[in-house]
Design a protein around this motif. Structure first.
Motif, PDB file in Angstrom:
ATOM      1  N   UNK A   1      -3.926  -7.678  -6.413  1.00  0.00           N
ATOM      2  CA  UNK A   1      -3.166  -7.879  -5.175  1.00  0.00           C
ATOM      3  C   UNK A   1      -2.363  -6.642  -4.802  1.00  0.00           C
ATOM      4  N   UNK A   2      -2.263  -5.688  -5.724  1.00  0.00           N
ATOM      5  CA  UNK A   2      -1.507  -4.472  -5.465  1.00  0.00           C
ATOM      6  C   UNK A   2      -2.375  -3.439  -4.754  1.00  0.00           C
ATOM      7  N   UNK A   3      -1.726  -2.540  -4.045  1.00  0.00           N
ATOM      8  CA  UNK A   3      -2.468  -1.560  -3.251  1.00  0.00           C
ATOM      9  C   UNK A   3      -3.287  -0.621  -4.134  1.00  0.00           C
ATOM     10  N   UNK A   4      -2.710  -0.217  -5.239  1.00  0.00           N
ATOM     11  CA  UNK A   4      -3.350   0.723  -6.151  1.00  0.00           C
ATOM     12  C   UNK A   4      -3.937  -0.068  -7.316  1.00  0.00           C
ATOM     13  N   UNK A   5      -5.247  -0.119  -7.420  1.00  0.00           N
ATOM     14  CA  UNK A   5      -5.904  -0.895  -8.470  1.00  0.00           C
ATOM     15  C   UNK A   5      -5.927  -0.104  -9.772  1.00  0.00           C
ATOM     16  N   UNK A   6      -4.755   0.011 -10.386  1.00  0.00           N
ATOM     17  CA  UNK A   6      -4.613   0.829 -11.595  1.00  0.00           C
ATOM     18  C   UNK A   6      -4.807  -0.027 -12.840  1.00  0.00           C
ATOM     19  N   UNK A   7      -5.994  -0.626 -12.955  1.00  0.00           N
ATOM     20  CA  UNK A   7      -6.303  -1.413 -14.137  1.00  0.00           C
ATOM     21  C   UNK A   7      -7.806  -1.495 -14.296  1.00  0.00           C
ATOM     22  N   UNK A  48       4.877  -5.352 -10.215  1.00  0.00           N
ATOM     23  CA  UNK A  48       5.534  -4.473  -9.260  1.00  0.00           C
ATOM     24  C   UNK A  48       4.742  -4.338  -7.981  1.00  0.00           C
ATOM     25  N   UNK A  49       5.352  -3.684  -7.013  1.00  0.00           N
ATOM     26  CA  UNK A  49       4.694  -3.420  -5.740  1.00  0.00           C
ATOM     27  C   UNK A  49       4.563  -1.909  -5.589  1.00  0.00           C
ATOM     28  N   UNK A  50       3.453  -1.470  -5.070  1.00  0.00           N
ATOM     29  CA  UNK A  50       3.245  -0.040  -4.807  1.00  0.00           C
ATOM     30  C   UNK A  50       3.917   0.293  -3.480  1.00  0.00           C
ATOM     31  N   UNK A  51       4.998   1.052  -3.553  1.00  0.00           N
ATOM     32  CA  UNK A  51       5.821   1.218  -2.361  1.00  0.00           C
ATOM     33  C   UNK A  51       6.618   2.509  -2.410  1.00  0.00           C
ATOM     34  N   UNK A  52       7.220   2.817  -1.281  1.00  0.00           N
ATOM     35  CA  UNK A  52       8.202   3.894  -1.148  1.00  0.00           C
ATOM     36  C   UNK A  52       9.531   3.235  -0.803  1.00  0.00           C
ATOM     37  N   UNK A  53      10.561   3.507  -1.604  1.00  0.00           N
ATOM     38  CA  UNK A  53      11.882   2.918  -1.392  1.00  0.00           C
ATOM     39  C   UNK A  53      12.905   4.035  -1.235  1.00  0.00           C
ATOM     40  N   UNK A 101       5.552  -0.641   1.992  1.00  0.00           N
ATOM     41  CA  UNK A 101       4.549  -1.009   0.991  1.00  0.00           C
ATOM     42  C   UNK A 101       3.218  -1.201   1.697  1.00  0.00           C
ATOM     43  N   UNK A 102       2.255  -0.311   1.487  1.00  0.00           N
ATOM     44  CA  UNK A 102       0.962  -0.446   2.163  1.00  0.00           C
ATOM     45  C   UNK A 102       0.153  -1.613   1.590  1.00  0.00           C
ATOM     46  N   UNK A 103      -0.797  -2.079   2.360  1.00  0.00           N
ATOM     47  CA  UNK A 103      -1.681  -3.169   1.940  1.00  0.00           C
ATOM     48  C   UNK A 103      -3.131  -2.766   2.170  1.00  0.00           C
ATOM     49  N   UNK A 104      -4.011  -3.315   1.357  1.00  0.00           N
ATOM     50  CA  UNK A 104      -5.435  -3.054   1.558  1.00  0.00           C
ATOM     51  C   UNK A 104      -5.983  -3.816   2.759  1.00  0.00           C
ATOM     52  N   UNK A 105      -5.270  -4.876   3.161  1.00  0.00           N
ATOM     53  CA  UNK A 105      -5.717  -5.696   4.280  1.00  0.00           C
ATOM     54  C   UNK A 105      -5.112  -5.170   5.580  1.00  0.00           C
ATOM     55  N   UNK A 106      -5.922  -5.056   6.589  1.00  0.00           N
ATOM     56  CA  UNK A 106      -5.461  -4.524   7.865  1.00  0.00           C
ATOM     57  C   UNK A 106      -4.358  -5.400   8.450  1.00  0.00           C
ATOM     58  N   UNK A 107      -3.281  -4.765   8.887  1.00  0.00           N
ATOM     59  CA  UNK A 107      -2.187  -5.471   9.515  1.00  0.00           C
ATOM     60  C   UNK A 107      -1.222  -6.142   8.573  1.00  0.00           C
TER      61      UNK A 107
END
Length: 381
Positions: A100-106, A171-176, A192-198
């Motif tokens: 569910x996270x933007x960066x699939x680091x697994x 966690x969430x992949x984001x800029x804070x 926090x960007x998303x892989x899903x549009x919008x």
């Protein structure tokens, strides 16, 4: 079988270089810590398949300061799963679900009927400090809201009140970006960007203190929904009181409100009590309208509109502690009860036993969830 994406490999190599740079300093500010956890549980799948699962997790945390203004925090998980759960249809479906996270680091490195191995980045953030301004980049925990069971404002890291490992918050992949105006007052902006549009998330929050009350005002767009909310926390006598209120306008459908009221009290005999009332205007009005598939997928944490949660803790001795969570669906009267006991065997070594018990009438929310019995052994270092 798969492996971590190349971007993750590059990130790990870069952090290794950062660690080497920190160690090369005359007074290196580098800390390595973590834990090993064994979780043994017995339960059944949503379709009634009984199973056992033995989860072994090694978490390594590396924190360091490259300079007074630059620091990083990386937490890497390596898990080995053993047991009959690996042979269930539910696991075969879940293991291939995208992150569910933007960066699939697994990625998995062993996929066999008797052993499944997976590794991931649990946290990976880089921080820059400029006076009273902090910038955090990467996978991080952004804790907005004060709820224990539910939180109308904790929309970037939502968690179900019935999750077994509630302390584990993806966690969430984001800029804070945060700027402090004093000891308490601060303004924060998150993207926090998303892989899903919008469904990108971006919001602002103002936090301050006035007349004995901590408060936060939040406004923005979370996963495509426009949200404005207020968070309050204060004291009435010796009791702590909390409240969260949000107005949500989804991309499709009518606007609705979410509210939370909580109270906490600690007695002199070590007994602690917390209670929360939660109302979700987007919930179903009756059990016939429940969307159980949304609950199973994690896209919803609750199904109905009104809930009550109670948490109690008591220290029998400094080494033995009891705890109980109770969640009631006030619409269909289904229940979730989770008693537990923990024992500190020695410094940094804990043993815990517990049960998650679900009950209710046929068709109710918690009647369909499978009960769980578990034991955990956790060594910190």
């Amino acid at each position: 079988m798969s492996r971590l994406p190349r971007l993750t490999d590059v990130f790990i190599l870069a952090l290794a270089g950062c660690a080497a740079s920190a160690l090369a300093q005359d007074d290196p500010a580098l800390r390595v810590s973590g834990y090993y956890k064994n979780l043994l549980l017995r339960s059944e799948t949503w379709t009634g398949e009984r199973y056992e699962l033995d989860l072994n997790r090694l978490r390594l945390e590396l924190k360091g300061k490259l300079s007074p203004a630059m620091s990083f925090n990386v937490q890497y998980d390596n898990e080995a799963l053993i047991g009959s759960y690996l042979r269930t249809a539910q696991f075969q479906q879940q293991k291939d679900l995208p992150s569910s996270q933007y960066w699939s680091a697994q990625g998995s490195y062993v996929d066999r009927p008797a052993l499944y191995g997976v590794h991931r980045l649990y946290r990976a953030q880089f921080q820059l400090a400029f006076g009273d301004t902090d910038l955090r980049l990467g996978r991080q925990r952004i804790a907005w809201g004060t709820g224990r069971f539910w939180s109308p404002l904790d929309l970037l890291n939502p968690v179900s009140p019935t999750t077994l490992e509630r302390e584990e918050r993806p966690g969430v992949d984001a800029v804070l970006l945060e700027h402090r105006f004093g000891p308490v007052a601060r303004v924060a902006a998150v993207y926090a960007p998303s892989r899903l549009a919008g469904e990108d998330s971006h919001a602002l929050q103002w936090h301050d203190h006035a007349r004995g009350i901590d408060f936060s005002v939040t406004a923005g767009r979370f996963h495509g929904d426009r949200v404005i909310g207020l968070d309050l926390a204060g004291q009435i006598g010796l009791a702590g009181v909390r409240a969260e209120m949000t107005r949500v306008r989804p991309r499709n459908g009518e606007a609705f409100n979410r509210t939370l009221f909580g109270i906490d009290y600690a007695f002199a005999n070590t007994l602690t009590l917390s209670a929360e009332f939660y109302r979700d205007g987007s919930g179903a009005g009756s059990p016939v309208a429940y969307n159980f598939s949304a609950l199973a997928s994690g896209s919803r944490q609750t199904l109905a509109q009104r809930y009550l949660g109670v948490r109690a803790g008591y220290a029998l001795t400094p080494l033995v502690k009891l705890s109980t969570d109770v969640v009631l669906n006030l619409a269909d009267h289904s229940r979730y009860v989770a008693p537990g006991i923990s024992y500190s065997i020695q410094t940094n070594l804990d043993l815990s036993f517990g049960l998650q018990w679900f009950s209710g009438a046929t068709g109710s929310e918690y009647a369909r969830l499978p009960s769980v019995a578990y034991v955990t052994l956790q060594q910190f270092f």
